[in-house]
Design a protein around this motif. Structure first.
Motif, PDB file in Angstrom:
ATOM      1  N   LEU A   1     -17.350  25.936  16.947  1.00 19.34           N
ATOM      2  CA  LEU A   1     -16.436  24.990  16.313  1.00 19.34           C
ATOM      3  C   LEU A   1     -16.610  25.098  14.805  1.00 19.34           C
ATOM      4  CD1 LEU A   1     -16.841  21.788  18.506  1.00 19.34           C
ATOM      5  CD2 LEU A   1     -14.747  23.132  18.219  1.00 19.34           C
ATOM      6  N   TYR A   2     -15.506  25.004  14.082  1.00 16.28           N
ATOM      7  CA  TYR A   2     -15.596  25.036  12.622  1.00 16.28           C
ATOM      8  C   TYR A   2     -14.953  23.762  12.078  1.00 16.28           C
ATOM      9  CZ  TYR A   2     -15.633  26.667   7.837  1.00 16.28           C
ATOM     10  OH  TYR A   2     -15.876  26.778   6.491  1.00 16.28           O
ATOM     11  N   LEU A   3     -15.799  22.844  11.643  1.00 19.01           N
ATOM     12  CA  LEU A   3     -15.346  21.549  11.156  1.00 19.01           C
ATOM     13  C   LEU A   3     -15.878  21.317   9.751  1.00 19.01           C
ATOM     14  CD1 LEU A   3     -16.089  19.433  14.352  1.00 19.01           C
ATOM     15  CD2 LEU A   3     -13.895  20.403  13.661  1.00 19.01           C
ATOM     16  N   GLY A   4     -15.036  20.836   8.852  1.00 15.87           N
ATOM     17  CA  GLY A   4     -15.465  20.576   7.482  1.00 15.87           C
ATOM     18  C   GLY A   4     -16.082  19.209   7.355  1.00 15.87           C
ATOM     19  N   ARG A   5     -15.258  18.185   7.213  1.00 10.86           N
ATOM     20  CA  ARG A   5     -15.702  16.795   7.258  1.00 10.86           C
ATOM     21  C   ARG A   5     -14.580  15.976   7.856  1.00 10.86           C
ATOM     22  NH1 ARG A   5     -15.616  17.984   1.773  1.00 10.86           N
ATOM     23  NH2 ARG A   5     -17.871  18.063   1.827  1.00 10.86           N
ATOM     24  N   ARG A   6     -14.932  14.823   8.360  1.00 11.77           N
ATOM     25  CA  ARG A   6     -13.953  14.028   9.093  1.00 11.77           C
ATOM     26  C   ARG A   6     -12.892  13.417   8.185  1.00 11.77           C
ATOM     27  NH1 ARG A   6     -10.346  12.227  10.844  1.00 11.77           N
ATOM     28  NH2 ARG A   6      -9.963  10.831  12.612  1.00 11.77           N
ATOM     29  N   LEU A   7     -13.283  12.911   7.016  1.00 11.52           N
ATOM     30  CA  LEU A   7     -12.360  12.182   6.154  1.00 11.52           C
ATOM     31  C   LEU A   7     -11.171  13.047   5.740  1.00 11.52           C
ATOM     32  CD1 LEU A   7     -11.909   9.488   4.655  1.00 11.52           C
ATOM     33  CD2 LEU A   7     -13.165  10.469   2.722  1.00 11.52           C
ATOM     34  N   ASN A   8      -9.964  12.551   6.017  1.00 13.38           N
ATOM     35  CA  ASN A   8      -8.704  13.193   5.615  1.00 13.38           C
ATOM     36  C   ASN A   8      -8.446  14.544   6.285  1.00 13.38           C
ATOM     37  OD1 ASN A   8      -8.121  11.046   3.867  1.00 13.38           O
ATOM     38  ND2 ASN A   8      -9.183  12.022   2.159  1.00 13.38           N
TER      39      ASN A   8
END
Length: 285
Positions: A206-213
């Motif tokens: 999985l490639y996730l940055g950050r949750r906000l926005n």
């Protein structure tokens, strides 16, 4: 002394013993370190008494370095205290100005600089001063998180692109010159696949940055928000993570292509000074 690789016993992470980063690495030593890094995602080297030049020299074994990124605060003053490749992460204020970025707040789960088209493949962090408690850094294994993803959620995100917002830092501060995001579909940043293939190991993560926005393309805002909430709740499960409690002289290197990380907040009256480099990467795919 022979190099020892001591796994944490958690979902990721290993301590490397037998190396002094103030001395050049031999080719064989770097090969051993690099393989351990691919195997364990995060490596810890304790008690490293090194200069910024030593930190840069070690980091360059892995590839070309990025210049320190911009942050919520004008960091021009802090760069006079280090090298262009060094990003100072600190809550210390001198002469009314912060010497570094990110202060003392909690930093939410994120991948470093995923909001650019070609995010850094790795980050290297060296501790200079640490508070008596707090400020611990946790990491999560995104190979394992993908493997354990519920089938319906994987089907919903496989082949999808997510926009990684550039407007805020990992501690939720608005970056210098950025505007507040009113519609996540129009947030500034970069679009990356949610499921990626590691270019060296071939593993899927999985490639996730950050949750906000964040926003998953092709869905309504409500649908995207619901899917992202499920993804983050899943990835934050303890079985995928390892928490590191810092000591002065610790050096960590982690693979941004297959891990996310977060930081605990700490007492702002105590000093925390860390020096970071990051190794250039390519667009995730």
């Amino acid at each position: 002394m022979a190099i020892e690789v001591i796994p944490t016993g958690a979902a990721l992470g290993a301590e490397i013993r037998g190396l002094d980063m103030s001395k050049p690495l031999t080719g064989a030593e770097f090969e051993a370190v690099q393989q351990a890094w691919y195997d364990h995602i995060v490596l810890l080297f304790r008690g490293q008494k090194i200069t910024d030049d030593d930190l840069i020299a070690f980091s360059k074994h892995f590839g070309e370095l990025d210049i320190a990124p911009a942050s919520a605060t004008d960091m021009a003053g802090s760069q006079a205290k280090s090298r262009p490749e060094i990003w100072i992460i600190s809550n210390v204020v001198e002469n009314g100005k912060p010497i570094g970025a990110l202060g003392d707040k909690e930093a939410e789960w994120h991948t470093d600089m995923s909001y650019v088209a070609e995010p850094p493949m790795a980050s290297v962090l060296h501790s200079r001063e640490i508070p008596s408690t707090g400020g611990d850094t946790s990491f999560a294994n995104m190979y394992k998180a993908l493997e354990a993803l519920p089938a319906d959620l994987r089907a919903a995100v496989e082949g999808r692109m997510c926009n990684h917002d550039a407007s805020t830092t990992s501690v939720g501060e608005l970056r210098a010159g950025a505007d507040a995001v009113l519609d996540v579909r129009a947030a500034p940043g970069a679009k990356h696949p949610i499921v990626v293939t590691h270019p060296v190991t071939g593993g899927k993560a999985l490639y996730l940055g950050r949750r906000l926005n964040a926003y998953i393309e092709g869905y309504s805002v409500a649908e995207s928000e619901a899917l992202l909430d499920r993804l983050w709740a899943h990835c934050a499960k303890p079985e995928f993570s390892w928490a590191h409690k810092w000591k002065v002289g610790d050096l960590l290197i982690w693979d941004n292509r297959c891990a996310i990380h977060r930081r605990d907040g700490f007492d702002g009256s105590e000093r925390r000074v860390m020096h970071r480099t990051q190794i250039k990467g390519r667009a995730p795919r």
